[in-house]
Scaffold this motif. Structure first.
Motif, PDB file in Angstrom:
ATOM      1  N   ILE A  76      -3.900   3.477   3.446  1.00 20.86           N
ATOM      2  CA  ILE A  76      -3.748   1.902   3.078  1.00 20.86           C
ATOM      3  C   ILE A  76      -3.162   1.232   4.446  1.00 20.86           C
ATOM      4  CG2 ILE A  76      -3.194  -0.094   1.925  1.00 20.86           C
ATOM      5  CD1 ILE A  76      -5.322   2.224  -0.045  1.00 20.86           C
ATOM      6  N   SER A 121      -8.305   1.009   3.866  1.00 18.60           N
ATOM      7  CA  SER A 121      -8.235   2.248   3.875  1.00 18.60           C
ATOM      8  C   SER A 121      -8.345   2.981   4.555  1.00 18.60           C
ATOM      9  CB  SER A 121      -8.427   1.723   2.205  1.00 18.60           C
ATOM     10  OG  SER A 121      -7.736   3.769   1.899  1.00 18.60           O
ATOM     11  N   GLY A 166       0.670  -1.177  -0.096  1.00 21.25           N
ATOM     12  CA  GLY A 166       0.034  -0.358   0.214  1.00 21.25           C
ATOM     13  C   GLY A 166       1.224   1.555  -0.394  1.00 21.25           C
ATOM     14  N   PHE A 210      -7.898  -5.046   1.414  1.00 19.65           N
ATOM     15  CA  PHE A 210      -6.982  -4.275   1.651  1.00 19.65           C
ATOM     16  C   PHE A 210      -7.753  -3.965   2.708  1.00 19.65           C
ATOM     17  CE2 PHE A 210      -8.015  -2.498  -1.820  1.00 19.65           C
ATOM     18  CZ  PHE A 210      -8.152  -1.077  -1.670  1.00 19.65           C
ATOM     19  N   VAL A 245      -2.776   0.970  -3.552  1.00 21.28           N
ATOM     20  CA  VAL A 245      -1.983  -1.264  -3.846  1.00 21.28           C
ATOM     21  C   VAL A 245      -1.612  -1.422  -4.958  1.00 21.28           C
ATOM     22  CG1 VAL A 245      -3.118  -3.277  -3.499  1.00 21.28           C
ATOM     23  CG2 VAL A 245      -4.021  -1.265  -1.980  1.00 21.28           C
TER      24      VAL A 245
END
Length: 413
Positions: free
Chosen positions: A187, A201, A149, A199, A162
């Motif tokens: 991230i 965020s 990230g 991921f 990413v």
């Protein structure tokens, strides 16, 4: 040299209570026994600055100005850090058996424990790679790729990114970008499960200003598969096992059915900003009560009340798990039962997660000391002053920190 990080996470928590790539290959400079160096052909090594005084406070050994070691006297001076290779003084973490460095913020360098550079990849200006051994580490690597990230800086009008990189060449395969709404510039965590890159965020500000996301992307194409919206709070870590997704926030743990994204359970925790750790079918959760949860079902195997203000993530060894506290204690618990193994103390706040390897528990204090204890009995066998707020990691008997331009081989006397 890294900027001094003089805050502690517990003080930060109190303040937030509202809460294209370039690939190269070769070797870094190798250091021989005389302290002389051989410069690699590729160049681009990290900044050549020495952090700390290079002196040993009580036990252990450190390199002197001419590259040799000085060994402290005393019965416990059985550990030496011997210069192995250089070019390492930048943000550092480990994944898939290798070191990953962030020289000049926008480059990612992958290096084997023997000092061989696998690749160095560069991302776009305006973004800062999110790698850290302590706090919101946004890097994951396995045989399929390196997934990292990047935080969007103020000068760009998009959100966090990413990147998917080839694990051997560093070539960019795809890039996913969040919208520039100001809420998803960071991230904070990345993992991969069953062909999906997952991921988290979020943005900056206090916890009640957040609208964090957990997003699933196709690992081959980067196309979005799904996303989970949260109403507030920071996300610090994510773990996926089987059909379960564990999302750790500042004061809670959310468990989802991964296939449907159905919320199965929410639990209140005291982990704060410290991250949980998964190892061999168990999720170890830090906090004033340390917990061991079985994976993937999430059942509690054991819990241990520390009676102290735990301030770090969990370090996991072969037989024990270890945490550090605001008042400088290092606490060890049996990995299978949660029974207390030992406690010891260092001078200063412990906020860096303990790193456990080869029977040693390595500790960094906020004031700048590096210490090592035996995992079995908690005996202090090494202590050295580095620099205030430094970060470090260990892989295959090699120790790297973000203050000195040298990787050290850990030798036992």
């Amino acid at each position: 040299m890294a900027t001094d990080r003089t805050w502690s996470r517990r003080r930060l928590l109190s303040g937030c209570a509202g809460i294209g790539s370039v690939a190269t290959a070769g070797c870094l400079r190798l250091t021989d026994s005389s302290g002389q160096t051989e410069t690699n052909e590729q160049g681009g090594s990290g900044t050549n600055q020495q952090g700390g005084s290079g002196t040993t406070e009580s036990v252990g050994s450190t390199p002197t100005d001419d590259g040799e070691q000085s060994t402290a006297s005393g019965p416990a001076s059985e550990i030496e850090l011997v210069p192995a290779w250089s070019g390492s003084s930048s943000a550092v973490t480990t994944a898939d058996g290798d070191f990953f460095f962030r020289p000049r913020f926008t480059r990612l360098r992958r290096v084997r424990p023997d000092g061989t550079t696998v690749f160095e990849a560069e991302i776009a200006d305006g973004y800062l790679l999110s790698i850290s051994p302590t706090f919101r580490n946004g890097l994951y690597a396995d045989g399929t790729g390196v997934y990292v990230g990047a935080r969007a800086r103020d000068e760009v009008d998009t959100g966090g990114r990413v990147y998917a990189l080839d694990p051997e060449s560093g070539e960019e395969r795809w890039m996913h970008e969040e919208s520039g709404d100001g809420l998803h510039d960071e991230i904070s965590a990345v993992t991969v499960t069953d062909g999906t890159v997952v991921f988290a965020s979020q943005g900056s500000g206090s916890g009640d200003e957040q609208e964090p996301l957990v997003v699933g992307l196709d690992a081959e194409s980067g196309e979005e598969r799904w996303r989970i919206q949260f109403s507030e709070g920071f996300i610090h870590a994510i773990v996926a096992r089987g059909d379960r997704l564990f999302v750790q926030q500042t004061f809670g743990l959310s468990i989802y059915r991964l296939s449907t994204r159905e919320l199965l359970e929410e639990r209140r925790l005291t982990a704060g900003f410290s991250q949980f750790a998964a190892a061999d079918g168990t999720l170890f959760v830090p906090g004033e009560t340390v917990r061991a949860l079985t994976l993937p079902d999430g059942d509690e195997n054991w819990s241990a009340q520390t009676g102290r203000s735990v301030n770090t993530g969990v370090g996991v060894g072969e037989t024990g798990v270890f945490v550090g506290t605001e008042s400088g204690y290092v606490l060890g618990y049996d990995r299978e039962t949660g029974d207390e193994l030992w406690e010891n103390r260092v001078a200063g706040v412990v906020e860096h997660p303990p790193i456990v390897e080869d029977g040693l528990v390595w500790i960094a204090s906020e004031r700048g000391d590096l210490s090592a204890f035996t995992a079995e009995a908690g005996e202090l066998v090494y202590e050295e002053e580095i620099a205030s707020g430094f970060e470090f990691t260990v892989q295959d008997g090699i120790l790297n920190d973000d203050e000195r331009d040298t990787a050290y081989e850990i030798r036992r006397g």
